[in-house]
Design a protein around this motif. Sequence first.
Motif, mmCIF file in Angstrom:
data_model
loop_
_atom_site.group_PDB
_atom_site.id
_atom_site.type_symbol
_atom_site.label_atom_id
_atom_site.label_comp_id
_atom_site.label_asym_id
_atom_site.label_seq_id
_atom_site.Cartn_x
_atom_site.Cartn_y
_atom_site.Cartn_z
ATOM 1 N N ASN A 89 34.950 47.229 70.601
ATOM 2 C CA ASN A 89 33.903 46.698 71.099
ATOM 3 C C ASN A 89 32.659 46.853 70.378
ATOM 4 O OD1 ASN A 89 32.906 49.109 72.030
ATOM 5 N ND2 ASN A 89 34.161 49.335 74.008
ATOM 6 N N GLN A 90 31.440 46.180 71.259
ATOM 7 C CA GLN A 90 30.186 46.168 70.417
ATOM 8 C C GLN A 90 29.632 47.722 70.386
ATOM 9 O OE1 GLN A 90 28.366 43.485 69.007
ATOM 10 N NE2 GLN A 90 27.294 45.335 68.137
ATOM 11 N N GLU A 91 29.757 48.355 71.292
ATOM 12 C CA GLU A 91 29.575 50.039 71.040
ATOM 13 C C GLU A 91 30.191 50.654 69.990
ATOM 14 O OE1 GLU A 91 29.248 54.159 73.797
ATOM 15 O OE2 GLU A 91 30.206 52.478 74.425
ATOM 16 N N ILE A 92 31.232 50.528 69.702
ATOM 17 C CA ILE A 92 32.230 50.950 68.920
ATOM 18 C C ILE A 92 31.735 50.489 67.270
ATOM 19 C CG2 ILE A 92 34.540 51.488 67.809
ATOM 20 C CD1 ILE A 92 35.637 51.572 70.794
ATOM 21 N N ILE A 93 31.708 49.246 67.379
ATOM 22 C CA ILE A 93 31.299 48.439 66.103
ATOM 23 C C ILE A 93 30.018 48.936 65.643
ATOM 24 C CG2 ILE A 93 30.558 46.397 65.189
ATOM 25 C CD1 ILE A 93 32.661 45.023 66.819
ATOM 26 N N THR A 94 28.988 49.178 66.630
ATOM 27 C CA THR A 94 27.444 49.847 66.199
ATOM 28 C C THR A 94 27.974 51.309 65.573
ATOM 29 O OG1 THR A 94 26.558 48.319 67.733
ATOM 30 C CG2 THR A 94 25.426 50.429 67.168
ATOM 31 N N LYS A 95 28.676 52.185 66.243
ATOM 32 C CA LYS A 95 28.832 53.433 65.631
ATOM 33 C C LYS A 95 29.509 53.490 64.231
ATOM 34 C CE LYS A 95 29.244 55.661 70.167
ATOM 35 N NZ LYS A 95 28.144 56.694 69.934
ATOM 36 N N ILE A 96 30.343 52.437 64.173
ATOM 37 C CA ILE A 96 31.110 52.321 62.584
ATOM 38 C C ILE A 96 29.966 51.999 61.722
ATOM 39 C CG2 ILE A 96 32.772 50.811 61.398
ATOM 40 C CD1 ILE A 96 34.361 50.705 63.832
ATOM 41 N N PHE A 97 29.259 50.987 62.213
ATOM 42 C CA PHE A 97 28.049 50.637 61.236
ATOM 43 C C PHE A 97 27.039 51.808 60.609
ATOM 44 C CE2 PHE A 97 27.762 45.878 62.705
ATOM 45 C CZ PHE A 97 29.019 45.665 62.213
ATOM 46 N N GLN A 98 26.939 52.801 61.665
ATOM 47 C CA GLN A 98 25.883 53.819 61.877
ATOM 48 C C GLN A 98 26.532 54.622 60.855
ATOM 49 O OE1 GLN A 98 25.401 54.814 65.882
ATOM 50 N NE2 GLN A 98 23.510 53.501 66.020
ATOM 51 N N GLU A 99 27.803 54.977 61.040
ATOM 52 C CA GLU A 99 28.540 56.015 60.157
ATOM 53 C C GLU A 99 28.610 55.551 58.755
ATOM 54 O OE1 GLU A 99 30.402 59.567 59.372
ATOM 55 O OE2 GLU A 99 29.309 59.219 61.287
ATOM 56 N N ILE A 100 28.992 54.458 58.567
ATOM 57 C CA ILE A 100 29.146 53.826 57.153
ATOM 58 C C ILE A 100 27.738 54.050 56.512
ATOM 59 C CG2 ILE A 100 29.614 51.760 55.680
ATOM 60 C CD1 ILE A 100 31.702 51.028 57.690
ATOM 61 N N GLU A 101 26.615 53.721 57.165
ATOM 62 C CA GLU A 101 25.386 53.686 56.643
ATOM 63 C C GLU A 101 25.056 55.101 56.270
ATOM 64 O OE1 GLU A 101 21.184 51.245 57.267
ATOM 65 O OE2 GLU A 101 22.163 51.981 59.361
ATOM 66 N N ASN A 102 25.266 56.127 57.212
ATOM 67 C CA ASN A 102 25.204 57.467 56.908
ATOM 68 C C ASN A 102 25.862 57.798 55.641
ATOM 69 O OD1 ASN A 102 23.354 57.639 59.119
ATOM 70 N ND2 ASN A 102 24.935 58.570 60.382
ATOM 71 N N PHE A 103 27.033 57.565 55.525
ATOM 72 C CA PHE A 103 27.904 57.831 54.315
ATOM 73 C C PHE A 103 27.497 57.442 53.236
ATOM 74 C CE2 PHE A 103 31.534 57.544 51.656
ATOM 75 C CZ PHE A 103 32.170 58.707 51.691
ATOM 76 N N SER A 104 26.925 56.219 52.860
ATOM 77 C CA SER A 104 26.516 55.458 51.920
ATOM 78 C C SER A 104 25.212 56.127 51.335
ATOM 79 C CB SER A 104 26.005 54.007 52.104
ATOM 80 O OG SER A 104 24.759 53.963 52.886
ATOM 81 N N ILE A 189 28.041 41.800 60.782
ATOM 82 C CA ILE A 189 27.688 42.756 59.725
ATOM 83 C C ILE A 189 26.430 41.987 58.918
ATOM 84 C CG2 ILE A 189 28.766 43.437 57.556
ATOM 85 C CD1 ILE A 189 31.411 42.861 58.887
ATOM 86 N N ILE A 190 26.419 41.081 58.732
ATOM 87 C CA ILE A 190 25.168 40.413 58.043
ATOM 88 C C ILE A 190 23.974 40.422 58.739
ATOM 89 C CG2 ILE A 190 24.172 38.138 57.423
ATOM 90 C CD1 ILE A 190 26.893 37.067 56.227
ATOM 91 N N ASP A 191 23.855 40.119 60.133
ATOM 92 C CA ASP A 191 22.883 40.346 60.908
ATOM 93 C C ASP A 191 22.394 41.779 60.972
ATOM 94 O OD1 ASP A 191 22.833 37.561 61.567
ATOM 95 O OD2 ASP A 191 23.371 37.749 63.285
ATOM 96 N N TYR A 192 23.199 42.647 61.219
ATOM 97 C CA TYR A 192 22.963 44.075 61.434
ATOM 98 C C TYR A 192 22.343 44.915 60.100
ATOM 99 C CZ TYR A 192 23.355 49.021 62.586
ATOM 100 O OH TYR A 192 22.985 50.648 62.764
ATOM 101 N N PHE A 193 22.878 44.450 58.998
ATOM 102 C CA PHE A 193 22.501 45.055 57.600
ATOM 103 C C PHE A 193 21.489 44.428 56.991
ATOM 104 C CE2 PHE A 193 26.673 47.123 58.814
ATOM 105 C CZ PHE A 193 26.099 48.525 58.406
ATOM 106 N N LYS A 194 21.098 42.989 57.596
ATOM 107 C CA LYS A 194 20.135 42.142 56.730
ATOM 108 C C LYS A 194 20.938 41.605 55.416
ATOM 109 C CE LYS A 194 16.287 43.821 59.471
ATOM 110 N NZ LYS A 194 17.136 44.437 60.554
ATOM 111 N N LEU A 195 21.966 41.246 55.524
ATOM 112 C CA LEU A 195 22.555 40.904 54.344
ATOM 113 C C LEU A 195 22.440 39.302 53.771
ATOM 114 C CD1 LEU A 195 25.866 42.804 54.740
ATOM 115 C CD2 LEU A 195 23.855 43.571 53.640
ATOM 116 N N ASP A 196 22.565 39.236 52.554
ATOM 117 C CA ASP A 196 22.576 37.590 52.140
ATOM 118 C C ASP A 196 23.908 37.032 52.239
ATOM 119 O OD1 ASP A 196 21.330 35.650 50.350
ATOM 120 O OD2 ASP A 196 23.278 35.949 49.504
ATOM 121 N N LYS A 197 24.112 35.862 52.843
ATOM 122 C CA LYS A 197 25.448 35.364 53.294
ATOM 123 C C LYS A 197 26.322 34.603 52.029
ATOM 124 C CE LYS A 197 27.599 31.642 56.013
ATOM 125 N NZ LYS A 197 27.153 30.510 57.010
ATOM 126 N N GLN A 198 25.517 34.416 51.098
ATOM 127 C CA GLN A 198 26.264 34.026 49.823
ATOM 128 C C GLN A 198 26.735 35.132 48.853
ATOM 129 O OE1 GLN A 198 27.032 30.797 48.734
ATOM 130 N NE2 GLN A 198 28.613 32.129 47.239
#
Length: 223
Positions: A89-104, A189-198
């Motif tokens: 769900n959205q809550e779990i996805i956000t936590k995954i995003f945060q964990e990956i960002e911290n790991f990076s 993913i693109i919106d959260y991390f502000k990525l370039d689509k191409q």
Amino acid sequence: MKFSFIPKKFLKNIKNIKIFYSGKQNKTYIGDYQNIKVQIRVPNINNDFVNWKNEKEVIKCNSDFLYYKNGVFIKKWIEASTLKKINLNQEIITKIFQEIENFSLLPLTKIKKFDWKTKEINDLKYRKLVRKYKNDQLFVSHGDLRKKNILFTNKNEIYLIDFEWTRLNNKYFDLVCLNLYLKISKKLIIDYFKLDKQKFNDFAYMIKKFNNHWIKKHYNGKI
């Protein structure tokens, strides 16, 4: 059963050892060590992409690990499920995003850069894209973000596991894998991390080509 892969100083204090999981890459045992439950992981294979020196650098940042050598480790057990058993769900996805960002952003300077194997992969578009992004900033990349390598606890905590593929790599690598292998929405993913689509699409192409090559080389096309 003999457990020669476990150092004697640990083996004499680990009780009730039993197999928990057996896969292509490694086996996991569980046991009791000084009143705590522990995981014992033993690698089955060592191919040209597994890098235990890199994994060791990651593990130095984690106090849950009690021992590590050449892919064998002993660590405190985490009561959790892999994402294979979880509806995202959205809550779990956000936590995954945060964990990956911290790991990076882990302060790891001794790990190797990712090798795109351009000498082995005979694909003109692939090689052009690798060259296009070769001067991008590098971050710590897990390298194998699949549901089996992400744990979710009953306290709503996210843990990444298995770091043999960790490298310095483009930040897009792990983020694109979230779409390819966890089926998380590309737009999210693109919106959260502000990525370039191409650029996202370019890395999707590169990762698919690389992983297809790797699977054919090491698993005869089956994984």
